[in-house]
Design an enzyme around this catalytic site. Structure first.
Site, PDB file in Angstrom:
ATOM      1  N   GLY A  13       0.813  -1.347   0.017  1.00 17.62           N
ATOM      2  CA  GLY A  13       0.109   0.084   0.150  1.00 17.62           C
ATOM      3  C   GLY A  13       0.825   1.344   0.038  1.00 17.62           C
ATOM      4  O   GLY A  13       0.398   2.396  -0.631  1.00 17.62           O
ATOM      5  N   ASN A  14       2.011   1.170   0.694  1.00 13.60           N
ATOM      6  CA  ASN A  14       2.876   2.216   0.556  1.00 13.60           C
ATOM      7  C   ASN A  14       3.401   2.824  -0.733  1.00 13.60           C
ATOM      8  O   ASN A  14       3.734   3.752  -0.959  1.00 13.60           O
ATOM      9  CB  ASN A  14       4.252   2.008   1.584  1.00 13.60           C
ATOM     10  CG  ASN A  14       3.668   2.056   3.274  1.00 13.60           C
ATOM     11  OD1 ASN A  14       3.067   3.076   3.498  1.00 13.60           O
ATOM     12  ND2 ASN A  14       3.858   1.119   3.655  1.00 13.60           N
ATOM     13  N   LYS A 125       0.608  -3.381  13.427  1.00 13.65           N
ATOM     14  CA  LYS A 125       0.354  -3.246  11.925  1.00 13.65           C
ATOM     15  C   LYS A 125       0.166  -1.601  11.733  1.00 13.65           C
ATOM     16  O   LYS A 125      -0.776  -1.119  12.391  1.00 13.65           O
ATOM     17  CB  LYS A 125      -0.706  -3.878  11.494  1.00 13.65           C
ATOM     18  CG  LYS A 125      -1.231  -3.599   9.939  1.00 13.65           C
ATOM     19  CD  LYS A 125      -0.468  -4.138   9.021  1.00 13.65           C
ATOM     20  CE  LYS A 125      -0.685  -3.411   7.794  1.00 13.65           C
ATOM     21  NZ  LYS A 125       0.255  -3.604   6.684  1.00 13.65           N
ATOM     22  N   LYS A 209      -0.970  -7.703   4.581  1.00 11.00           N
ATOM     23  CA  LYS A 209      -1.080  -8.352   3.274  1.00 11.00           C
ATOM     24  C   LYS A 209      -0.019  -9.615   2.839  1.00 11.00           C
ATOM     25  O   LYS A 209      -0.156 -10.403   2.229  1.00 11.00           O
ATOM     26  CB  LYS A 209      -1.247  -7.562   2.178  1.00 11.00           C
ATOM     27  CG  LYS A 209      -0.033  -6.626   1.919  1.00 11.00           C
ATOM     28  CD  LYS A 209       0.765  -7.120   0.601  1.00 11.00           C
ATOM     29  CE  LYS A 209       2.058  -6.469   0.212  1.00 11.00           C
ATOM     30  NZ  LYS A 209       2.930  -5.781   1.708  1.00 11.00           N
ATOM     31  N   LYS A 271       7.252  -9.528   5.693  1.00 10.99           N
ATOM     32  CA  LYS A 271       7.287 -10.051   4.192  1.00 10.99           C
ATOM     33  C   LYS A 271       8.353 -11.270   4.473  1.00 10.99           C
ATOM     34  O   LYS A 271       8.265 -12.270   3.827  1.00 10.99           O
ATOM     35  CB  LYS A 271       8.230  -8.917   3.575  1.00 10.99           C
ATOM     36  CG  LYS A 271       7.412  -7.670   3.080  1.00 10.99           C
ATOM     37  CD  LYS A 271       8.088  -6.844   2.426  1.00 10.99           C
ATOM     38  CE  LYS A 271       7.436  -5.414   2.672  1.00 10.99           C
ATOM     39  NZ  LYS A 271       6.106  -5.377   2.816  1.00 10.99           N
TER      40      LYS A 271
HETATM   41  P1  ADP Z   1       4.635  -2.417   2.078  1.00  5.97           P
HETATM   42  O1  ADP Z   1       3.783  -1.268   1.758  1.00  5.97           O
HETATM   43  O2  ADP Z   1       5.330  -2.694   0.602  1.00  5.97           O
HETATM   44  O3  ADP Z   1       4.293  -3.659   2.896  1.00  5.97           O
HETATM   45  P2  ADP Z   1       6.293  -1.638   4.227  1.00  5.97           P
HETATM   46  O4  ADP Z   1       6.477  -0.117   4.678  1.00  5.97           O
HETATM   47  O5  ADP Z   1       5.462  -2.571   5.175  1.00  5.97           O
HETATM   48  O6  ADP Z   1       5.974  -1.606   2.741  1.00  5.97           O
HETATM   49  O7  ADP Z   1       7.855  -2.326   4.345  1.00  5.97           O
HETATM   50  C1  ADP Z   1       8.687  -1.833   3.270  1.00  5.97           C
HETATM   51  C2  ADP Z   1       9.710  -0.912   4.265  1.00  5.97           C
HETATM   52  O8  ADP Z   1      10.399  -1.605   5.143  1.00  5.97           O
HETATM   53  C3  ADP Z   1      10.596  -0.200   3.324  1.00  5.97           C
HETATM   54  O9  ADP Z   1      10.566   0.894   2.603  1.00  5.97           O
HETATM   55  C4  ADP Z   1      11.872   0.032   4.491  1.00  5.97           C
HETATM   56  O10 ADP Z   1      11.548   1.283   5.087  1.00  5.97           O
HETATM   57  C5  ADP Z   1      11.344  -0.808   5.939  1.00  5.97           C
HETATM   58  N1  ADP Z   1      12.456  -1.845   6.334  1.00  5.97           N
HETATM   59  C6  ADP Z   1      12.458  -2.012   7.531  1.00  5.97           C
HETATM   60  N2  ADP Z   1      13.618  -3.004   7.730  1.00  5.97           N
HETATM   61  C7  ADP Z   1      14.180  -3.073   6.583  1.00  5.97           C
HETATM   62  C8  ADP Z   1      15.339  -4.011   6.072  1.00  5.97           C
HETATM   63  N3  ADP Z   1      15.917  -4.747   6.873  1.00  5.97           N
HETATM   64  N4  ADP Z   1      15.578  -3.953   4.665  1.00  5.97           N
HETATM   65  C9  ADP Z   1      14.709  -3.197   3.828  1.00  5.97           C
HETATM   66  N5  ADP Z   1      13.822  -2.447   3.972  1.00  5.97           N
HETATM   67  C10 ADP Z   1      13.504  -2.505   5.696  1.00  5.97           C
HETATM   68 MG    MG Z   2       3.830  -3.663   4.777  1.00  4.61          MG
END
Ligand code: ADP
Ligand code: MG
Length: 308
Positions: A13-14, A125, A209, A271
């Site tokens: 979503g981001n 979350k 998700k 993830k």
């Molecule tokens: P999405 O909306 O795709 O689920 P999230 O914001 O939940 O995105 O997760 C992606 C973000 O996770 C990245 O933009 C980054 O800021 C953060 N992040 C936290 N830890 C890590 C890591 N170890 N490696 C890469 N990104 C990370």
């Molecule tokens: Mg996320």
């Protein structure tokens, strides 16, 4: 002969921005990358996040009609319609341009969770906008939100995020896939429901998700789980200037890094846990990559590849 594969492609979503115009544009750009896969005849289930959007919808109702606030399950359902519309419209338009004929269906989806999931009492979350510390403290006081710092990007509201157990509409999904529909489902992790004596009831939560994608990949017996986000790789020491990208890793090594607490809850950790769940369950690969590099992620494996 090209082997037909089944993929679950999920993105955050981001990565969709916070207004309809940006969202439409980002989806129009993103679907271009999926056209070669569709051309090759692969079956794809698309899953999208809704963190920022579900928070915006929830807050908009609260501001417009003051009380009572709409439940998060209803806000999640609206986000499936709002994002699903843009997604299916963009995909249909790209198919017309490419002279391809495949039906596209957005399936409103309820995901069963356990009301006794320990995550129900421990919000993790992040949803909605990013705030600074002072704004976050005001929101905690005025709206009784729980606020938390989100991966160095600012403070956000956090809500309960139980693990998905099953998809209520799984027979519909499998029927659509058998008929080679391109299906958008599990949006925002799915609408969280619990099974009660009175049937399925929505609950106050937002499923991640990433976990819903892994569950859906399991249900359709996908050949790969592809998680696209706004960053190109998974990094070690993510917030340090000497961060190191992970290009390829096996499930056992990655599980060890999780144990050593390398990944942030609410963003990268779900993830990674989702990929591990899928890889361990299926013996197939998962990949975490950037939505901007999706072409290279699929053709050349640009991103973090998780092997069995
Ligand atoms: P999405 O909306 O795709 O689920 P999230 O914001 O939940 O995105 O997760 C992606 C973000 O996770 C990245 O933009 C980054 O800021 C953060 N992040 C936290 N830890 C890590 C890591 N170890 N490696 C890469 N990104 C990370
Ligand atoms: Mg996320």
């Amino acid at each position: 002969m090209i082997k037909m594969s089944k993929y679950v492609i999920s993105f955050g979503g981001n990565a969709l921005g916070i207004d309809p115009k940006t969202q439409k544009k980002r989806l129009e750009d993103a679907v271009q990358a999926f056209i070669p896969l569709i051309q090759a005849g692969h079956d794809i289930v698309f899953v999208h996040g809704n963190g920022p959007q579900v928070g915006m919808i929830h807050l908009a109702f609260e501001e417009s009609f003051s009380s009572p606030a709409i439940p998060l399950s209803e806000a999640g359902a609206m986000s499936q319609g709002y994002i699903g519309y843009h997604f299916q419209n963009s995909l249909q338009n790209a198919l017309i341009k490419a002279n391809l004929h495949r039906p596209v269906t957005t399936l409103i989806s309820q995901v069963i969770v356990d009301i006794n999931d320990p995550a129900m009492s421990e919000p993790t979350k992040p949803i909605g906008a990013f705030y600074d510390l002072k704004e976050a403290e005001t929101l905690e006081k005025e709206k009784q939100y729980t606020m938390m710092e989100d991966a160095g990007r600012g403070y956000r509201r956090v809500v309960s995020s139980p693990k998905p157990q099953d998809l209520v509409e799984k027979d519909s999904l499998l029927t659509l896939l058998n008929a080679h529909h391109l299906v958008i489902t599990g949006g925002g992790g799915g609408i969280p429901v619990v099974l009660t004596d009175d049937g399925y009831q929505g609950i106050e939560a937002v499923i991640d998700k990433d976990f819903a994608s892994a569950k859906i990949a399991e249900i359709i017996e996908a050949d790969a789980l592809i998680i696209l986000t706004d960053i190109d790789y998974v990094y070690l020491d993510y917030l340090s200037p000497n961060r190191k990208k992970l290009t390829s890793i096996n499930a056992k090594e990655l599980a060890q890094l999780v144990k050593e607490d390398h990944f942030k809850a609410g963003s990268m950790l779900p993830k990674i846990e989702a990929c591990l769940q899928f890889v361990n369950h299926s013996g197939k690969q998962a990949i975490i990559a950037s939505l901007n590099n999706v072409n290279l992620a699929i053709t050349e494996g640009l991103g973090t590849i998780i092997n069995p």
